[in-house]
Design an enzyme around this catalytic site. Structure first.
Site, PDB file in Angstrom:
ATOM      1  N   LYS A 140      37.815  37.500  35.667  1.00  0.00           N
ATOM      2  CA  LYS A 140      36.516  37.470  36.327  1.00  0.00           C
ATOM      3  C   LYS A 140      35.688  36.413  35.607  1.00  0.00           C
ATOM      4  O   LYS A 140      34.899  36.714  34.715  1.00  0.00           O
ATOM      5  CB  LYS A 140      35.873  38.852  36.240  1.00  0.00           C
ATOM      6  CG  LYS A 140      35.291  39.297  37.558  1.00  0.00           C
ATOM      7  CD  LYS A 140      34.832  40.709  37.523  1.00  0.00           C
ATOM      8  CE  LYS A 140      33.490  40.842  38.184  1.00  0.00           C
ATOM      9  NZ  LYS A 140      33.353  40.236  39.495  1.00  0.00           N
ATOM     10  N   ARG A 155      37.941  45.442  31.195  1.00  0.00           N
ATOM     11  CA  ARG A 155      38.299  44.294  32.033  1.00  0.00           C
ATOM     12  C   ARG A 155      37.631  43.018  31.510  1.00  0.00           C
ATOM     13  O   ARG A 155      38.244  41.938  31.517  1.00  0.00           O
ATOM     14  CB  ARG A 155      37.921  44.544  33.498  1.00  0.00           C
ATOM     15  CG  ARG A 155      38.447  43.468  34.428  1.00  0.00           C
ATOM     16  CD  ARG A 155      38.297  43.821  35.890  1.00  0.00           C
ATOM     17  NE  ARG A 155      36.903  43.897  36.298  1.00  0.00           N
ATOM     18  CZ  ARG A 155      36.501  44.288  37.506  1.00  0.00           C
ATOM     19  NH1 ARG A 155      37.380  44.645  38.422  1.00  0.00           N
ATOM     20  NH2 ARG A 155      35.222  44.337  37.794  1.00  0.00           N
ATOM     21  N   GLU A 157      41.554  39.265  49.709  1.00  0.00           N
ATOM     22  CA  GLU A 157      40.353  40.079  49.498  1.00  0.00           C
ATOM     23  C   GLU A 157      39.133  39.335  50.032  1.00  0.00           C
ATOM     24  O   GLU A 157      39.231  38.188  50.464  1.00  0.00           O
ATOM     25  CB  GLU A 157      40.181  40.390  48.016  1.00  0.00           C
ATOM     26  CG  GLU A 157      40.024  39.147  47.151  1.00  0.00           C
ATOM     27  CD  GLU A 157      39.907  39.450  45.665  1.00  0.00           C
ATOM     28  OE1 GLU A 157      39.472  40.560  45.307  1.00  0.00           O
ATOM     29  OE2 GLU A 157      40.251  38.561  44.867  1.00  0.00           O
TER      30      GLU A 157
HETATM   31  N1  PMP Z   1      37.172  41.069  44.272  1.00  0.00           N
HETATM   32  C1  PMP Z   1      36.378  40.131  43.744  1.00  0.00           C
HETATM   33  C2  PMP Z   1      36.731  38.701  43.902  1.00  0.00           C
HETATM   34  C3  PMP Z   1      35.221  40.518  43.045  1.00  0.00           C
HETATM   35  O1  PMP Z   1      34.433  39.594  42.501  1.00  0.00           O
HETATM   36  C4  PMP Z   1      34.899  41.889  42.941  1.00  0.00           C
HETATM   37  C5  PMP Z   1      33.636  42.312  42.266  1.00  0.00           C
HETATM   38  N2  PMP Z   1      33.762  42.361  40.893  1.00  0.00           N
HETATM   39  C6  PMP Z   1      35.771  42.831  43.504  1.00  0.00           C
HETATM   40  C7  PMP Z   1      36.893  42.380  44.170  1.00  0.00           C
HETATM   41  C8  PMP Z   1      35.511  44.286  43.393  1.00  0.00           C
HETATM   42  O2  PMP Z   1      35.737  44.719  42.072  1.00  0.00           O
HETATM   43  P1  PMP Z   1      34.956  45.941  41.444  1.00  0.00           P
HETATM   44  O3  PMP Z   1      35.197  47.099  42.332  1.00  0.00           O
HETATM   45  O4  PMP Z   1      35.569  46.118  40.105  1.00  0.00           O
HETATM   46  O5  PMP Z   1      33.533  45.570  41.401  1.00  0.00           O
END
Ligand code: PMP
Length: 289
Positions: free
Chosen positions: A149, A50, A182
């Site tokens: 990200k 990612r 989210e």
């Molecule tokens: N949404 C956002 C905006 C995030 O920053 C994160 C954390 N990385 C997540 C969801 C959760 O993703 P992950 O399970 O890959 O940490």
């Protein structure tokens, strides 16, 4: 604490970046948050994949192979004796001029920190959390795609400020169409009967690695799992509600916008999934030692 910086391990007090780094000046860079459980780095390859996808989307060429990055994360954990912890992997555009032009930055900075994180107080995992929906809209995918990200988390920080000012630890953002997106660093799930529902990536969310693991574990456990656009109405009428993320792990939610979810206690299926997640997280991953 020893920090990985561009191939070298550096003591924390000496781990410094230039004020001309475009990561600082413009939030121009990408990152990952990764967990180590029980002496192994959890879902390391998925996080590295990612990271490289985020970097590619912003034309940031990470100056090492994915395998070298995997090795660097493991090395950083090993040198810090990390068995259980949180790893922050950051790649900035590097040092450039004061203008926006990223092509003045000659060398990206690769930084790896093996530390710890406690996103929410421990008791919230037993009692469940209260959250609110906020006015800050999730970045639209046509602008900065939420799957990047990037180091520019201001949108999420604005939502977090609204949550904290509203007296709760976490916010749910809607997308520009008003559908549920989210939380500020977590994905959202609701449960209706035996079915888990979560917004699809095209709702404008980061496709969380924890989200995907929980979806797989839930399917294996015999629950029905669907990606579906959700409204606030759906969330208010959920039997159970929880958030997922690397830092958050699986966290039950018991009220949203002051509406009680279910009987106001963490739900049965949520608890089952928390247990399955913990078991899985403690049994897989790239060995550190
Ligand atoms: N949404 C956002 C905006 C995030 O920053 C994160 C954390 N990385 C997540 C969801 C959760 O993703 P992950 O399970 O890959 O940490």
């Amino acid at each position: 604490m020893q920090i990985y910086m561009n191939g070298k391990m550096v003591p924390k007090r000496d781990a410094k970046v230039s004020i001309f780094d475009h990561g600082l000046l413009y939030g121009d860079g990408v990152f990952e948050g990764i967990r180590a459980y029980n002496g192994r780095v959890f879902m390391l390859r998925e996080h590295v994949d990612r990271l490289y996808r985020s970097a590619r989307a912003i034309t940031l060429k990470i100056p090492m192979s994915k395998q070298a990055m995997v090795n660097a994360v493991i090395r950083t954990c090993r040198e810090n004796r990390t068995r259980n912890g949180y790893v922050r992997l950051v790649v900035t555009r590097g040092v450039g001029t004061l203008g926006l032009n990223p092509f003045t930055c000659k060398r990206p900075q690769v930084i790896i920190i093996a530390g710890t994180i406690q996103l929410y107080p421990k008791e919230l995992y037993d009692k469940g959390m209260s959250i609110i929906t906020v006015a800050t809209v999730r970045n639209v995918a046509e602008a900065v795609n939420p799957n990047i990200k990037s180091l520019n988390y201001l949108n999420n920080i604005l939502a977090k400020i609204e949550a904290i000012n509203g007296g709760v630890p976490e916010a749910v953002m809607l997308n520009a169409q008003g559908f549920v997106a989210e939380a500020t660093g977590d994905n959202i799930f609701i449960i209706k009967g035996n079915t888990l529902l979560t917004p699809p990536p095209y709702a404008g969310v980061l496709e969380g690695i924890t989200r995907n693991v929980v979806m797989d574990l839930a399917r294996q456990a015999g629950y029905d799992v669907r990606e579906q656009m959700l409204t606030r109405y759906d969330v208010y009428n959920a039997d159970e509600l929880f958030l997922t993320g690397t830092a958050a792990e699986v966290v039950p939610v018991v009220t949203i916008d002051r509406r009680t979810i279910g009987d106001g206690k963490p739900g049965k299926i949520t608890k089952d999934l928390e247990r399955r997640f913990r078991e899985f997280a403690n049994s897989v991953g790239e060995p550190i030692f």
